[in-house]
Design an enzyme around this catalytic site. Structure first.
Site, mmCIF file in Angstrom:
data_model
loop_
_atom_site.group_PDB
_atom_site.id
_atom_site.type_symbol
_atom_site.label_atom_id
_atom_site.label_comp_id
_atom_site.label_asym_id
_atom_site.label_seq_id
_atom_site.Cartn_x
_atom_site.Cartn_y
_atom_site.Cartn_z
ATOM 1 N N ASP A 169 3.132 -5.903 5.131
ATOM 2 C CA ASP A 169 3.170 -6.612 3.856
ATOM 3 C C ASP A 169 4.536 -7.244 3.588
ATOM 4 O O ASP A 169 4.705 -7.939 2.590
ATOM 5 C CB ASP A 169 2.812 -5.657 2.703
ATOM 6 C CG ASP A 169 1.437 -5.969 2.121
ATOM 7 O OD1 ASP A 169 0.721 -6.794 2.701
ATOM 8 O OD2 ASP A 169 1.087 -5.384 1.081
ATOM 9 N N ASP A 216 0.830 6.520 7.270
ATOM 10 C CA ASP A 216 2.016 5.894 6.693
ATOM 11 C C ASP A 216 2.977 5.568 7.826
ATOM 12 O O ASP A 216 3.001 6.257 8.858
ATOM 13 C CB ASP A 216 2.684 6.833 5.687
ATOM 14 C CG ASP A 216 1.939 6.875 4.360
ATOM 15 O OD1 ASP A 216 1.075 6.011 4.130
ATOM 16 O OD2 ASP A 216 2.214 7.795 3.561
ATOM 17 N N ASP A 218 5.912 6.109 8.520
ATOM 18 C CA ASP A 218 6.855 7.119 9.016
ATOM 19 C C ASP A 218 6.140 8.389 9.464
ATOM 20 O O ASP A 218 6.790 9.366 9.817
ATOM 21 C CB ASP A 218 7.872 7.471 7.927
ATOM 22 C CG ASP A 218 7.234 8.157 6.732
ATOM 23 O OD1 ASP A 218 6.335 7.546 6.124
ATOM 24 O OD2 ASP A 218 7.601 9.299 6.414
ATOM 25 N N ASP A 313 -5.425 6.923 -2.981
ATOM 26 C CA ASP A 313 -6.031 7.816 -1.997
ATOM 27 C C ASP A 313 -7.012 8.798 -2.645
ATOM 28 O O ASP A 313 -8.193 8.856 -2.287
ATOM 29 C CB ASP A 313 -4.950 8.557 -1.212
ATOM 30 C CG ASP A 313 -3.777 9.005 -2.077
ATOM 31 O OD1 ASP A 313 -3.937 9.099 -3.316
ATOM 32 O OD2 ASP A 313 -2.701 9.285 -1.525
#
Length: 704
Positions: A169, A216, A218, A313
Site C-alpha cells: 500500500d 503481517d 513482520d 480481524d
C-alpha cells in the site's frame, strides 16, 4: 438434554443461592472465609483438571457472596450519608460489578480448553488445494519485510499450488524491484481506502487461490505453517478460519524495561496460550489479522474482510460465525514477529484494539447479532468488554483516597467485616486463576498491564460506543531502536499523578491513625489498599523508564547446528550457535580453530539441510566463543539465514516451556520490586527536573 441441563442448573442454583445470601456475623464469616481458602489450597494441588472446575465454582461462589453482601448491606443509602458518599460508592460498586462479570465470563470462556491437534493432509499432494499468501505492508522498511517474503517462498507446499503476494500500500519502487528479484507478485492499488482491510480486499479481487494465508509483514512463518493448518481446512469444509498464535521473538516494552523477557509471560500470552484455546471449545476462536488461513468461499460470502471498524480481524470472524461457518485454533507457534519497541507505540496499538472492539460492540453486538450460538456470544462479549477496563481500573486505584483524603464513607461496614468478605473473593480468584493461567499469566501482572493502558483507552472506548465511525486505522511501527535510557515523562504523566495522590493518601492515613481514629480497622484497610496501589502504579512508572536498545537486528538465543570454515573451501569445523540475528551470530569456538578480530571466514547454518555458506567477519573471540558479523548477503545466503533462524518447524516450540510457572507469592514479590524501582526512577526524574529548573532560574537571574 435441555431439560436435564435446566434441572441441573436449578438443583445447584437453590443451594448456591442459600450460601450466597446467608447473613453471618463477623466470626462466622471469617470462619467461612478461612474454610474456603483452605479448600482452595488443597484443590490447587490436585492435578486432575476436573478439580480446576471445582475451584472455579468455589471462586464464583465466594465472589457472588461478596457481591450480594456489597449490594444488600454496604451501600451508603439512608440518613447520615451525603451525595458525595453515594457518588464514590456507586463508582466503586460499578467497577466491582464489572470485575465480577469479567471473572465469571473468563471462567466460562476457558472452562475446558480444546487443545486441538492438526489434522493430517491427504497422502497425495495432488489433492492439496491452492493457497495464496498475502503479506500486507504500508510504511514498513524493506528490511522488515524481506525475511517474511523469503520465508513464505520456502513454505512446504507444492510450488504450483502456492502463490506469494506482497500487498504494497506504500507503492514503493524498491519493493517492486525486490519482488521481481525473488519471484513473488507485487500488488498495489490506487488508494489506501480502508487501510489493511481494503488492501486485502483489493487483492482478493485479483487472485484466485482457494485459501488465503495472511501474515503481517513482520510475522515470519516457519516452513511447516501450511502443513499444520491446511489439514483442518480440508477435513471439514465448514471451517472458514484456522488461526495460530502470534509469537514474538523480541521483547515488548514491559519485558525490556522490566527485564522479564522469557522469564514472565508477556501481555499477549494469556490470550494466545489459553483464551483462544478456550474459545475453540465454543467454536469461537477468532481471526487475529495474521498467522492465519481463511477460506476464500467464506470471504466471498460475507463480502470480504470487514471494513466497518479498525479491528477488521475479529469483526470478520464474527460475521463468519454468524453465517454458520466454523473456526479452529492450532496452539502451536508457526510464525514469529517483532514486538513494539517503545511504550508509546505499544499504547497506540492497544488504543486501536480497544477502539475497534468497542466499535464492534456497537455495530454488531454479539449478544443481539443473529446466527450466533450462546457460547460464541459469551466469548465475543467477554473479548469486547475486556477493553472497557480503563475506568474500573482507575476507580480501584483511587477509591481508598475517597476515605483517606475526603472522609467519604463508600462502604457502609466496619473494616474487619469488609476484609472477611473481600479476602475470599480476591484470594480465591487469584488462586484459581493461577491454577488455570499459570503458564500464560503470572499473578498480579495484569494489574500492571491494565494500569499502564487504563488512562489512555477510556476516551477511545467511550467515544467509539457513542459514535463508532470515529477514529482511523493506525499502523504500529516496528523495527526501530531506542538510542538511550530515558524516563518517558509524557506517557508517564497520568501514572505520576496517580502515584502522588496515593502517596498523599498514605501520608494522611498514617497521620489519622497516629492521631487516633474511632475506626482504626477501616483506616488500616484503606492504608493497605493504598500501599498496594502504590506498588502497582510504581510498576507502571518502571515500564515508562525506557531502556536503551540500539541493535536494529534482534538477537535470538537459540542453539542451531553450524559449521565454520576459516577460508573458502577450507576445513569445516562443526559447532553450534549461541545466538543468531539478521546481522550476525555468536558461535561456540570449535576445538582447534583459532581466529582473530577482523578475520574473514565463512559460516554454514544447519549444515545437514543447507550448503549455502555465509561470508562473515570476526568481531570478537575468546572464552570459547566467536562473534561474527555477516557481510553483504546474496539472496541465496539471506534465504538460508532466514530458514535457519526463523523457518525451522521447531523454531519456537520450546519457548513457553522455558518460562517459570506462576507462584503467586513469588509473583507478588516481583511486582513489588518493580513497583519500588519505578518509584525510585520517578523520584530521580522529579528531583532532576526540579534542579534543572532551579538552575535555569539562577542563570536567568544572573544574566538579568
Amino acid at each position: 438434554m435441555r431439560l436435564l441441563v435446566i434441572l441441573l442448573i436449578v438443583a445447584f442454583a437453590v443451594p448456591a443461592y442459600a450460601v450466597i445470601s446467608a447473613p453471618l456475623s463477623l466470626f462466622w464469616q471469617a470462619f467461612t472465609a478461612i474454610g474456603m481458602l483452605v479448600a482452595a489450597n488443597i484443590l490447587v494441588r490436585l492435578r486432575d483438571y476436573r478439580w480446576a472446575l471445582v475451584m472455579m465454582g468455589l471462586s464464583v461462589l465466594a465472589s457472588s457472596r461478596y457481591m450480594w453482601w456489597r449490594l444488600t448491606e454496604t451501600l451508603p443509602i439512608g440518613q447520615g450519608f451525603n451525595a458525595w458518599d453515594i457518588f464514590w460508592a456507586c463508582g466503586l460498586i460499578v467497577a466491582e460489578l464489572y470485575a465480577y462479570m469479567i471473572l465469571v465470563l473468563g471462567f466460562v470462556q476457558t472452562a475446558w480448553p480444546l487443545h486441538r491437534k492438526p489434522e493430517p493432509l491427504p497422502a497425495d499432494p495432488a489433492q492439496w488445494p491452492t493457497v495464496d499468501v498475502f503479506i500486507p505492508s504500508y510504511n514498513e522498511p524493506l528490511q522488515i519485510v524481506r525475511p517474511t517474503v523469503l520465508a513464505a517462498l520456502a513454505l512446504d507446499w507444492p510450488q504450483d499450488k502456492l502463490n506469494i503476494y506482497l500487498l504494497d500500500d506504500g507503492r514503493r519502487e524498491e519493493f517492486r524491484q525486490f519482488c521481481e528479484e525473488v519471484g513473488v507478485t507485487h500488488l498495489t492499488r490506487s488508494d489506501n481506502k480502508y487501510a489493511k482491510a481494503g488492501n486485502i480486499n483489493a487483492a482478493l479481487q485479483r487472485t484466485g487461490g482457494e485459501f488465503i494465508a495472511i501474515f503481517d509483514c513482520d510475522h515470519i512463518p516457519v516452513r511447516s505453517f501450511l502443513q499444520m493448518t491446511m489439514g483442518t481446512m480440508i477435513a471439514d469444509p465448514r471451517v472458514s478460519l484456522v488461526q495460530t498464535p502470534h509469537h514474538f521473538f523480541s521483547p515488548d516494552p514491559f519485558e525490556r524495561n522490566l527485564n522479564t523477557f522469557r522469564k514472565v509471560p508477556n501481555e499477549g500470552e494469556l490470550f494466545y496460550g489459553l483464551i483462544q484455546d478456550g474459545n475453540d471449545s465454543w467454536d469461537a476462536s477468532f481471526f487475529c489479522g495474521s498467522c492465519a488461513v481463511l477460506r476464500r468461499q467464506t470471504l466471498d460470502e460475507i463480502g470480504g474482510i470487514a471494513t466497518d471498524t479498525v479491528t477488521e480481524d475479529a469483526h470478520t470472524s464474527l460475521r463468519m460465525h454468524a453465517r454458520g461457518w466454523k473456526s479452529a485454533y492450532i496452539n502451536i507457534p508457526q510464525a514469529a514477529g517483532l514486538a513494539t519497541e517503545s511504550l508509546s507505540a505499544h499504547i497506540g496499538q492497544r488504543i486501536r484494539w480497544a477502539r475497534g472492539m468497542a466499535q464492534i460492540f456497537r455495530v454488531d453486538n454479539p449478544m443481539t447479532m443473529r446466527g450466533l450460538k450462546l457460547g460464541q456470544r459469551l466469548c465475543y462479549t467477554n473479548a469486547m468488554m475486556h477493553f472497557f477496563y480503563g475506568l474500573p481500573r482507575l476507580i480501584f486505584l483511587t477509591s481508598p483516597l475517597a476515605y483517606l483524603l475526603l472522609g467519604a464513607d463508600i462502604i457502609k461496614a466496619q473494616g474487619w467485616m469488609v476484609l472477611a468478605y473481600a479476602a475470599p473473593h480476591v484470594l480465591l480468584a487469584t488462586i484459581t486463576n493461577s491454577r488455570l493461567q499459570g503458564r500464560y499469566r503470572h499473578s498480579f501482572w495484569a494489574e500492571i498491564y491494565e494500569t499502564v493502558l487504563a488512562p489512555f483507552i477510556i476516551a477511545p472506548t467511550l467515544l467509539a460506543v457513542l459514535n463508532p465511525k470515529l477514529g482511523k486505522f493506525n499502523v504500529t511501527a516496528k523495527g526501530g531502536i531506542v538510542d538511550r535510557d530515558y524516563f518517558d515523562k509524557d506517557i508517564a504523566r497520568p501514572y505520576y499523578v496517580l502515584f502522588l495522590l496515593n502517596l498523599a493518601g498514605l501520608s494522611v492515613g498514617i497521620g489519622r491513625l497516629l492521631l487516633g481514629n474511632p475506626h482504626p480497622d477501616t483506616v488500616l484497610l484503606n492504608l493497605g489498599w493504598t500501599a498496594y496501589n502504590l506498588l502497582i502504579i510504581g510498576g507502571a512508572l518502571a515500564v515508562a523508564s525506557e531502556k536503551r536498545q540500539v541493535r536494529e537486528a534482534v538477537r535470538v538465543r537459540t542453539r542451531i547446528p553450524a559449521a565454520i570454515a576459516a577460508e573458502p573451501g577450507g576445513t569445516a569445523h562443526l559447532t553450534d550457535t549461541l545466538d543468531v540475528s539478521y546481522g550476525g551470530a555468536a558461535l561456540q569456538a570449535p576445538e582447534g580453530l583459532s581466529v582473530q578480530p577482523g578475520q574473514r571466514l565463512q559460516v554454514l547454518l544447519m549444515p545437514q539441510r543447507s550448503d549455502v555458506w555465509i561470508d562473515a567477519v570476526v568481531r570478537r573471540s575468546g572464552h570459547r566463543m566467536i562473534a561474527v558479523e555477516y557481510e553483504a548477503l546474496s539472496i541465496a545466503q539471506e534465504s538460508a539465514l532466514v530458514q535457519a533462524l526463523f523457518g525451522r518447524a521447531d523454531a519456537w516450540m520450546q519457548w513457553r516451556d522455558r518460562q517459570d510457572v506462576d507462584r503467586p507469592l513469588h509473583a507478588f514479590g516481583e511486582v513489588a520490586q518493580n513497583g519500588l524501582r519505578g518509584a525510585r526512577a520517578f523520584f530521580r526524574w522529579a528531583f532532576g527536573a526540579l534542579l534543572h529548573r532551579a538552575g535555569d532560574r539562577a542563570a536567568r537571574s544572573s544574566s538579568a
